[in-house]
Motif scaffolding. Structure first.
Motif, mmCIF file in Angstrom:
data_model
loop_
_atom_site.group_PDB
_atom_site.id
_atom_site.type_symbol
_atom_site.label_atom_id
_atom_site.label_comp_id
_atom_site.label_asym_id
_atom_site.label_seq_id
_atom_site.Cartn_x
_atom_site.Cartn_y
_atom_site.Cartn_z
ATOM 1 N N TYR A 194 0.816 -1.217 0.000
ATOM 2 C CA TYR A 194 0.000 0.000 0.000
ATOM 3 C C TYR A 194 0.846 1.262 0.000
ATOM 4 O O TYR A 194 1.954 1.290 0.537
ATOM 5 C CB TYR A 194 -0.879 0.052 1.260
ATOM 6 N N VAL A 195 0.269 2.299 -0.602
ATOM 7 C CA VAL A 195 0.680 3.672 -0.360
ATOM 8 C C VAL A 195 -0.561 4.348 0.206
ATOM 9 O O VAL A 195 -1.549 4.556 -0.511
ATOM 10 C CB VAL A 195 1.159 4.375 -1.646
ATOM 11 N N GLY A 196 -0.525 4.674 1.470
ATOM 12 C CA GLY A 196 -1.742 5.126 2.136
ATOM 13 C C GLY A 196 -2.729 3.977 2.184
ATOM 14 O O GLY A 196 -2.421 2.903 2.688
ATOM 15 N N LEU A 197 -3.916 4.194 1.618
ATOM 16 C CA LEU A 197 -4.919 3.131 1.540
ATOM 17 C C LEU A 197 -5.054 2.581 0.123
ATOM 18 O O LEU A 197 -5.921 1.754 -0.142
ATOM 19 C CB LEU A 197 -6.278 3.653 2.017
ATOM 20 N N ALA A 198 -4.186 3.044 -0.774
ATOM 21 C CA ALA A 198 -4.237 2.593 -2.168
ATOM 22 C C ALA A 198 -3.296 1.413 -2.372
ATOM 23 O O ALA A 198 -2.128 1.448 -1.974
ATOM 24 C CB ALA A 198 -3.863 3.733 -3.104
ATOM 25 N N VAL A 199 -3.799 0.364 -2.993
ATOM 26 C CA VAL A 199 -2.970 -0.801 -3.297
ATOM 27 C C VAL A 199 -2.074 -0.471 -4.490
ATOM 28 O O VAL A 199 -2.533 0.057 -5.508
ATOM 29 C CB VAL A 199 -3.854 -2.022 -3.626
ATOM 30 N N VAL A 200 -0.781 -0.759 -4.357
ATOM 31 C CA VAL A 200 0.184 -0.506 -5.425
ATOM 32 C C VAL A 200 0.901 -1.815 -5.751
ATOM 33 O O VAL A 200 0.746 -2.827 -5.067
ATOM 34 C CB VAL A 200 1.203 0.574 -5.028
#
Length: 329
Positions: A144-150
């Motif tokens: 994750y970056v923050g709550l975004a899946v990367v």
């Protein structure tokens, strides 16, 4: 005696009392603060008793002088205060609501499990703790970056570690920035989940819950991490390499299999040494999820150690044995 006779007697007595009443009204303002003298016994016998009997004879109750509206209207303020009955003290409202009974550890942990799945802890109710860790507290194996899946291996990404055994660790977070579980959980809620400041009660419940999350037992290992008598030969050989030429025990120290300090292993900075318990089910590996397989992660770390210590590189068989042991943790 007839009714007419009674009325005449009352009228005569009333006329006799007029001079006394006039004198009483003229000095009342000055005598209000003076304690009244007791009525002479002979006067009570001569006047008071017949008056009460006459009043009873004509069906009227004697008047209470303290309740006489005409007398009250002529009393000065200090006289009224002297005769007024003291009022009951007003009840003071409680300063705060009575606090609830102290919760047991089991009740507090149950409340923590509910909060662990509560998306209102995050900004916009977008995620809960269980979004990244499931309700079991394990990792969902994403980066994750923050709550975004990367994508795994993103240099800005962070791979959520398992929360199993988190109560046994020294410091928390990939940067090792949190000295306590309370600090770590608060930081995740406020900084990563962008939620409101959690209350002390919320943090206490969440900490109580995650402290119940234990590592699953493995029949091949004892509690201190050493192999059992029934462990496979590969696990036993891997244990010797872990403490010896592989150098794993230098950083992943027994019996917690982690270390309080941060190390730079060439992955983009200094990061907290992660715990290795249950590591077989936490892929991808390292802070950014750059390595997909456990064997690949073991090989990379042996090479880092060998370069630092100017020691030898592992054979494929040794990598297999060391991976077998680490995978059993």
């Amino acid at each position: 005696m007839s009714v007419t006779g009674v009325r005449l007697v009352v009228l005569c007595l009333g006329l006799l009392a007029l001079p006394a009443l006039a004198a009483d009204k003229s000095v009342a303002p000055y005598l209000a603060a003076v304690e009244p003298k007791p009525t002479p016994p002979h006067f009570a016998a001569i006047v008071g008793k017949p008056l009460s009997l006459l009043a009873a004879a004509i069906g009227q109750k004697p008047k209470d002088p303290n309740r006489d509206p005409h007398r009250a209207a002529h009393q000065p303020p200090h006289a009224a205060a002297a005769t007024e009955k003291p009022k009951a003290a007003p009840q003071v409202a409680a300063a705060a609501e009575t606090p609830p009974a102290q919760l047991s550890e089991a009740e507090l942990a149950a409340k923590g499990l509910q909060l662990f799945n509560d998306a209102s802890l995050s900004g916009g109710s977008k995620a809960s703790c269980a979004t990244c860790h499931f309700s079991t507290g394990h990792t969902n194996n994403k980066t994750y970056v923050g709550l975004a899946v990367v994508a795994d291996g993103d240099p800005n990404g962070r791979n959520p570690p398992t929360l199993w055994g988190v109560g046994e660790r020294s410091v928390f977070g990939w940067a090792g920035q949190a000295a306590t579980l309370e600090d770590s959980i608060r930081g995740i809620i406020v900084n990563r989940m962008k939620g409101p400041e959690p209350s002390k009660e919320t943090l206490a419940a969440l900490v109580a819950y995650v402290r119940t999350l234990k590592y699953p037992a493995n029949w091949q290992l004892k509690e201190d991490g050493s192999p059992t008598a029934d462990a496979s030969a590969a696990v036993k050989r891997g244990y010797e390499l872990y403490l010896g030429d592989g150098g794993c025990g230098t950083c992943h120290q027994l019996t917690s299999f982690d270390k309080k300090s941060r190390d730079d292993i060439g992955t983009g900075g200094k990061f907290k040494v992660p715990a290795l318990r249950a590591v077989a089910s936490t892929a991808p590996y390292f802070h950014d999820g750059r390595t997909a397989s456990l064997r690949e992660a073991v090989k990379m770390m042996w090479e880092v150690y060998a370069k630092k210590m100017e020691s030898r590189q592992p054979t494929d068989a040794e990598l297999d044995d060391l991976t077998a042991y680490v995978g059993a943790l």
